[in-house]
Design a protein around this motif. Structure first.
Motif, PDB file in Angstrom:
ATOM      1  N   UNK A  32       0.877  -1.167   0.000  1.00 42.67           N
ATOM      2  CA  UNK A  32       0.000   0.000   0.000  1.00 42.67           C
ATOM      3  C   UNK A  32       0.913   1.215   0.000  1.00 42.67           C
ATOM      4  N   UNK A  33       0.567   2.180  -0.823  1.00 47.45           N
ATOM      5  CA  UNK A  33       1.473   3.316  -0.979  1.00 47.45           C
ATOM      6  C   UNK A  33       0.755   4.609  -0.658  1.00 47.45           C
ATOM      7  N   UNK A  34       1.482   5.551  -0.092  1.00 44.79           N
ATOM      8  CA  UNK A  34       0.928   6.892   0.037  1.00 44.79           C
ATOM      9  C   UNK A  34       2.063   7.885  -0.106  1.00 44.79           C
ATOM     10  N   UNK A  35       1.738   9.062  -0.627  1.00 48.00           N
ATOM     11  CA  UNK A  35       2.779  10.065  -0.798  1.00 48.00           C
ATOM     12  C   UNK A  35       2.124  11.424  -0.976  1.00 48.00           C
ATOM     13  N   UNK A  36       2.947  12.427  -1.154  1.00 46.40           N
ATOM     14  CA  UNK A  36       2.422  13.762  -1.404  1.00 46.40           C
ATOM     15  C   UNK A  36       2.154  14.020  -2.863  1.00 46.40           C
ATOM     16  N   UNK A  37       2.266  12.988  -3.692  1.00 49.67           N
ATOM     17  CA  UNK A  37       2.120  13.194  -5.135  1.00 49.67           C
ATOM     18  C   UNK A  37       1.144  12.174  -5.695  1.00 49.67           C
ATOM     19  N   UNK A  38       0.087  11.905  -4.933  1.00 44.16           N
ATOM     20  CA  UNK A  38      -1.012  11.058  -5.399  1.00 44.16           C
ATOM     21  C   UNK A  38      -0.554   9.662  -5.805  1.00 44.16           C
TER      22      UNK A  38
END
Lengths: 168, 251, 403
Positions: C344-350
């Motif tokens: 699962x990924x999350x970041x500040x660039x969608x």
């Protein structure tokens, strides 16, 4: 009568054609205001630059972009160093300026100027800080990087030693 | 018969080489040698494939609450000066990504930027050739011939590229950027050509993490080349076989 | 062999009224282009996640329909089917018009449309996009020659009719393969990266192009009060039915194959079940309204002889085509790039999030103006040159018509 008409037409024609000359410097013909550049002279002759600056710039941009050649002659960034001194603070780019060397002349000549869509219109005012460790240095096996301020002090001390200059 | 300890060869080599190096450079601190700009490529020399610039990210040293690389990049490259664009339309060269494995529950934090692939899909698909790979491996956008079709953005597996959605002003002179063109991390090519490191690497070193290192993958003596030879490292989306210049350890 | 008589369509209030209405759309499109180009793409719904939006849906539809519209002419010239030969001129005109309409939208959406000359002079031959530029221009030129061989009564020109027709036929197959490969060769994205997209686009072009051609033909003959026989309409509607079924087949194979690959389960679940608007547009828009319903209308005993319902079916196919391209283009971009499989990924660039897109008004207006350009070109072409047969009644065109 016919001769008179011809003479009149001739006079009107001559006057129209010589209007710019008659108007003179302070007359009705607008002249571009070209800000004076820093330095003694440009990298090339003025007349040469007027004709060919676009070709020089275009060739150099491809050299820089694709081959990484960053010589200063014909570099747009370097041109701006002299032609747009940092003391003039102009915040906007892309054709809104009144006092920009390139933009003024281009607006006067009616030639679209694409460069400043992307390029900064003025050189950067701050000097660049050079870090102390270059990439590709061979033997950095698990050595932590020392505090940069300390390193800088060491560098200054070392170079002053080498130069035989007294420490401040 | 010997119950002597084997001499520490690594240390011996280190000292030996260090002494040799000290002759060409200035020793600033134990093990830290300054080479100065003498090592940088001369300005009139073209780049060549004898260098291959790359980065190595050690994700174990990267923490979730640190964004120094992103901040440094934005400052160095003059990003973040959009006034009209929505969040999703703003340019990002580098971003921090938080991972959480669904099966094993392990978590990682790492920076993702243009991977500077050796076989870049963005270069393959660019219709004008504006997206290109320099001889030394840095993937760039020649914004003089970019027509803004965004096909490279569709093709990039890493979502590395951004499109400029509005008129920009106050660009950094070393990073021209403008409306209608596509851009991405350029490995701080202006710094690399001067013999310096990318801003993100410098920032990561400055705060002590040292999670990112930069160097010449083709130079067997460089730190990065030795590390990737010694320790396992991987590429993101290794299945695509792109031979990226940015490699990761710990994922 | 019967000689068909061709005549320009008449002018009058209807003709000029139509042109004025189309002109309004075209002007609106131009102003939305100026608006988008001057301000930058921040005024659109597209961003760094959904990089191609509504304009591209319209453009790709028009381009795909363009190559399909040439089908009717090709069947007549290359495969020698006599009943199609009188339709050849209109088919070729429509093909060029649709392509120009599509290219207009595509070019006007570029980030730097002022650099079109650069696009036409700097080519990266590894890029399918670059090849597409060459293919599109070549198509216009070749179909132009093809039209010339059809229009010019000079026997020296007529000699090249077959060659021109065959070349145009092969060229449009390559062109549509190229258009499908724009997506098929995008290895990074889960919804693309499939070789089947190229032949799927070819069958889509058959279906959309014929639907557009049928609508244009029926509208033209209706509005100019010229006879249009059932033989032509029946043949074309049966062909359309076959093509719709063909598209359904390719769509089914594409999804079944993807469903077999565990790594693609994410994107398939997104499109087929969990994607919200995309799932709805796929099942209701593309499959039911765009494929099954027209099939029913074209072959069901109650409706298959009715011109009205055949026209409705063609319109539904066009609607379904837009739905299909919306799901493919936008849906394919809405599903996030998978950089780290299994995580699962999350970041500040969608990263790791489903991207959302809502088309803005300038984009939609630009898209519709492309359609308007195509129709306007067709209408003016029919007025100025002899593209339309005087009569398509059964006695005139049907080789099997019994007297």
């Amino acid at each position: 009568m016919k001769h008179l008409q011809q003479l009149l037409a001739m006079v009107v024609l001559v006057l129209t054609l010589s209007a710019p000359t008659l108007a003179g410097q302070g007359g009705r013909t607008p002249q571009p205001s070209i800000p004076v550049a820093k330095g003694e002279q440009c990298v090339e002759d003025k007349s040469d630059m007027r004709r060919n600056h676009m070709d020089y710039l275009k060739h150099h941009r491809d050299e820089t972009m694709h081959r990484g050649i960053r010589t200063e002659k014909y570099s747009l960034k370097a041109c701006l160093e002299c032609h747009v001194p940092v003391e003039d603070s102009m915040a906007t780019s892309a054709g809104n300026d009144e006092g920009h060397f390139c933009i003024n002349c281009h607006v006067y000549a009616g030639v679209t100027l694409d460069c400043f869509e992307c390029h900064a219109t003025k050189p950067e005012s701050t000097a660049q800080f050079h870090p102390l460790v270059t990439p590709g240095s061979g033997i950095m096996q698990d050595v932590g990087r020392a505090n940069t301020a300390e390193l800088l002090n060491n560098l200054v001390k070392n170079s002053e030693d080498n130069a035989g200059v007294a420490h401040e | 018969m010997s119950n002597q300890q084997q001499p520490d060869l690594a240390r011996r080599e280190f000292i030996g080489r260090g002494t040799a190096l000290a002759a060409t450079g200035v020793v600033l601190a134990p093990g830290v040698v300054l080479y100065g700009v003498a090592q940088a490529k001369p300005a009139d020399e073209a780049v060549s494939s004898k260098n291959r610039w790359g980065m190595l990210v050690d994700t174990s040293k990267c923490s979730s609450d640190c964004n120094d690389c992103v901040t440094a990049c934005n400052k160095e490259q003059g990003l973040g000066n959009e006034t009209h664009s929505r969040e999703g339309q703003r340019t990002q060269y580098i971003r921090k990504v938080e991972l959480h494995h669904k099966a094993t529950e392990v978590t990682h934090s790492l920076p993702v930027m243009c991977q500077h692939c050796w076989s870049p899909p963005c270069v393959d698909v660019c219709p004008t050739g504006a997206s290109f790979k320099r001889a030394d491996g840095i993937v760039l956008v020649d914004r003089h011939i970019c027509i803004g079709c965004r096909f490279c953005m569709m093709a990039c597996p890493y979502k590395a590229r951004s499109f400029v959605h509005e008129t920009l002003t106050d660009q950094k002179p070393h990073n021209p950027r403008g409306k209608g063109c596509v851009e991405a991390c350029n490995l701080c090519v202006h710094r690399v050509d001067e013999g310096r490191e990318p801003a993100c690497v410098e920032a990561c070193a400055a705060n002590g993490s040292n999670a990112i290192i930069f160097g010449d993958l083709n130079d067997p003596n460089s730190d990065i080349a030795q590390r990737v030879k010694k320790y396992a490292s991987s590429e993101i989306r290794a299945d695509l076989g792109l031979n990226t210049g940015v490699r990761y350890q710990g994922i | 062999m019967k000689t068909t008589k061709f005549l320009e369509i008449g002018s009058g209030k209807g003709y000029y009224g139509l042109l004025i209405m189309l002109g309004v759309f075209i002007l609106a499109g131009l102003s939305s282009f100026f608006f988008m180009e001057h301000n930058g793409h921040w005024v659109t719904g597209m961003d760094n996640q959904i990089v191609w939006g509504a304009p591209h849906v319209f453009a790709i539809f028009l381009i795909v329909a363009a190559s399909g519209a040439l089908n009717v002419a090709s069947i007549g010239t290359v495969f020698n089917k006599q009943i199609y030969q009188p339709l050849g001129r209109l088919s070729a005109l429509l093909a060029v018009a649709l392509l120009i309409g599509g290219l207009t939208v595509l070019v006007l959406d570029l980030g730097r449309p002022d650099r079109l000359i650069i696009a036409m002079t700097h080519y990266n031959f590894k890029s399918i996009f670059a090849w597409n530029i060459i293919l599109y221009n070549g198509f216009i030129a070749l179909v132009g020659v093809y039209i010339w061989t059809m229009l010019d009564p000079n026997p020296a020109v007529k000699r090249f009719y077959k060659v021109a027709g065959f070349t145009a036929f092969v060229w449009r197959l390559i062109l549509t393969t190229g258009t499908g490969s724009i997506f098929g060769w995008l290895l990074a994205r889960q919804a693309y990266d499939a070789a089947i997209l190229a032949p799927m686009f070819i069958v889509m072009s058959f279906s959309f192009g014929l639907a557009v051609f049928m609508l244009v033909m029926m509208a033209t003959y209706n509005l100019t009060d010229r006879p249009l026989g059932d033989a032509v309409v029946r043949r074309l509607k049966n062909l359309l039915g076959v093509f719709i079924a063909g598209v359904l087949y390719f769509v089914m194979v594409y999804h079944l194959t993807n469903l077999y690959a565990t790594k693609l389960h994410g994107v398939e679940a997104f499109i087929l079940r969990d994607g919200g608007i995309f799932t709805q547009v796929f099942w209701i828009g593309q499959i039911i309204i765009g494929s099954l319903l027209p099939l029913g209308l074209l072959f069901c005993r109650l409706t298959r002889h009715s011109r009205f319902w055949i026209a409705v079916a063609s319109a539904l196919v066009i609607f379904g085509g837009f739905a299909q391209l919306y799901v493919l283009l936008i849906g394919g971009q809405a599903y996030p790039l998978v950089l780290f499989p299994g995580y699962e990924v999350s970041s500040g660039f969608a990263d790791g999030v489903i991207n959302s897109y809502s088309p803005s008004l300038p984009e939609l207006v630009l898209g519709f103006s492309g359609i308007a350009v195509a129709i306007a070109m067709t209408v003016v072409g029919m007025r100025v040159l002899r593209f339309t047969p005087v009569s398509l009644a059964d006695e005139v065109v049907d080789p099997h018509h019994s007297k």
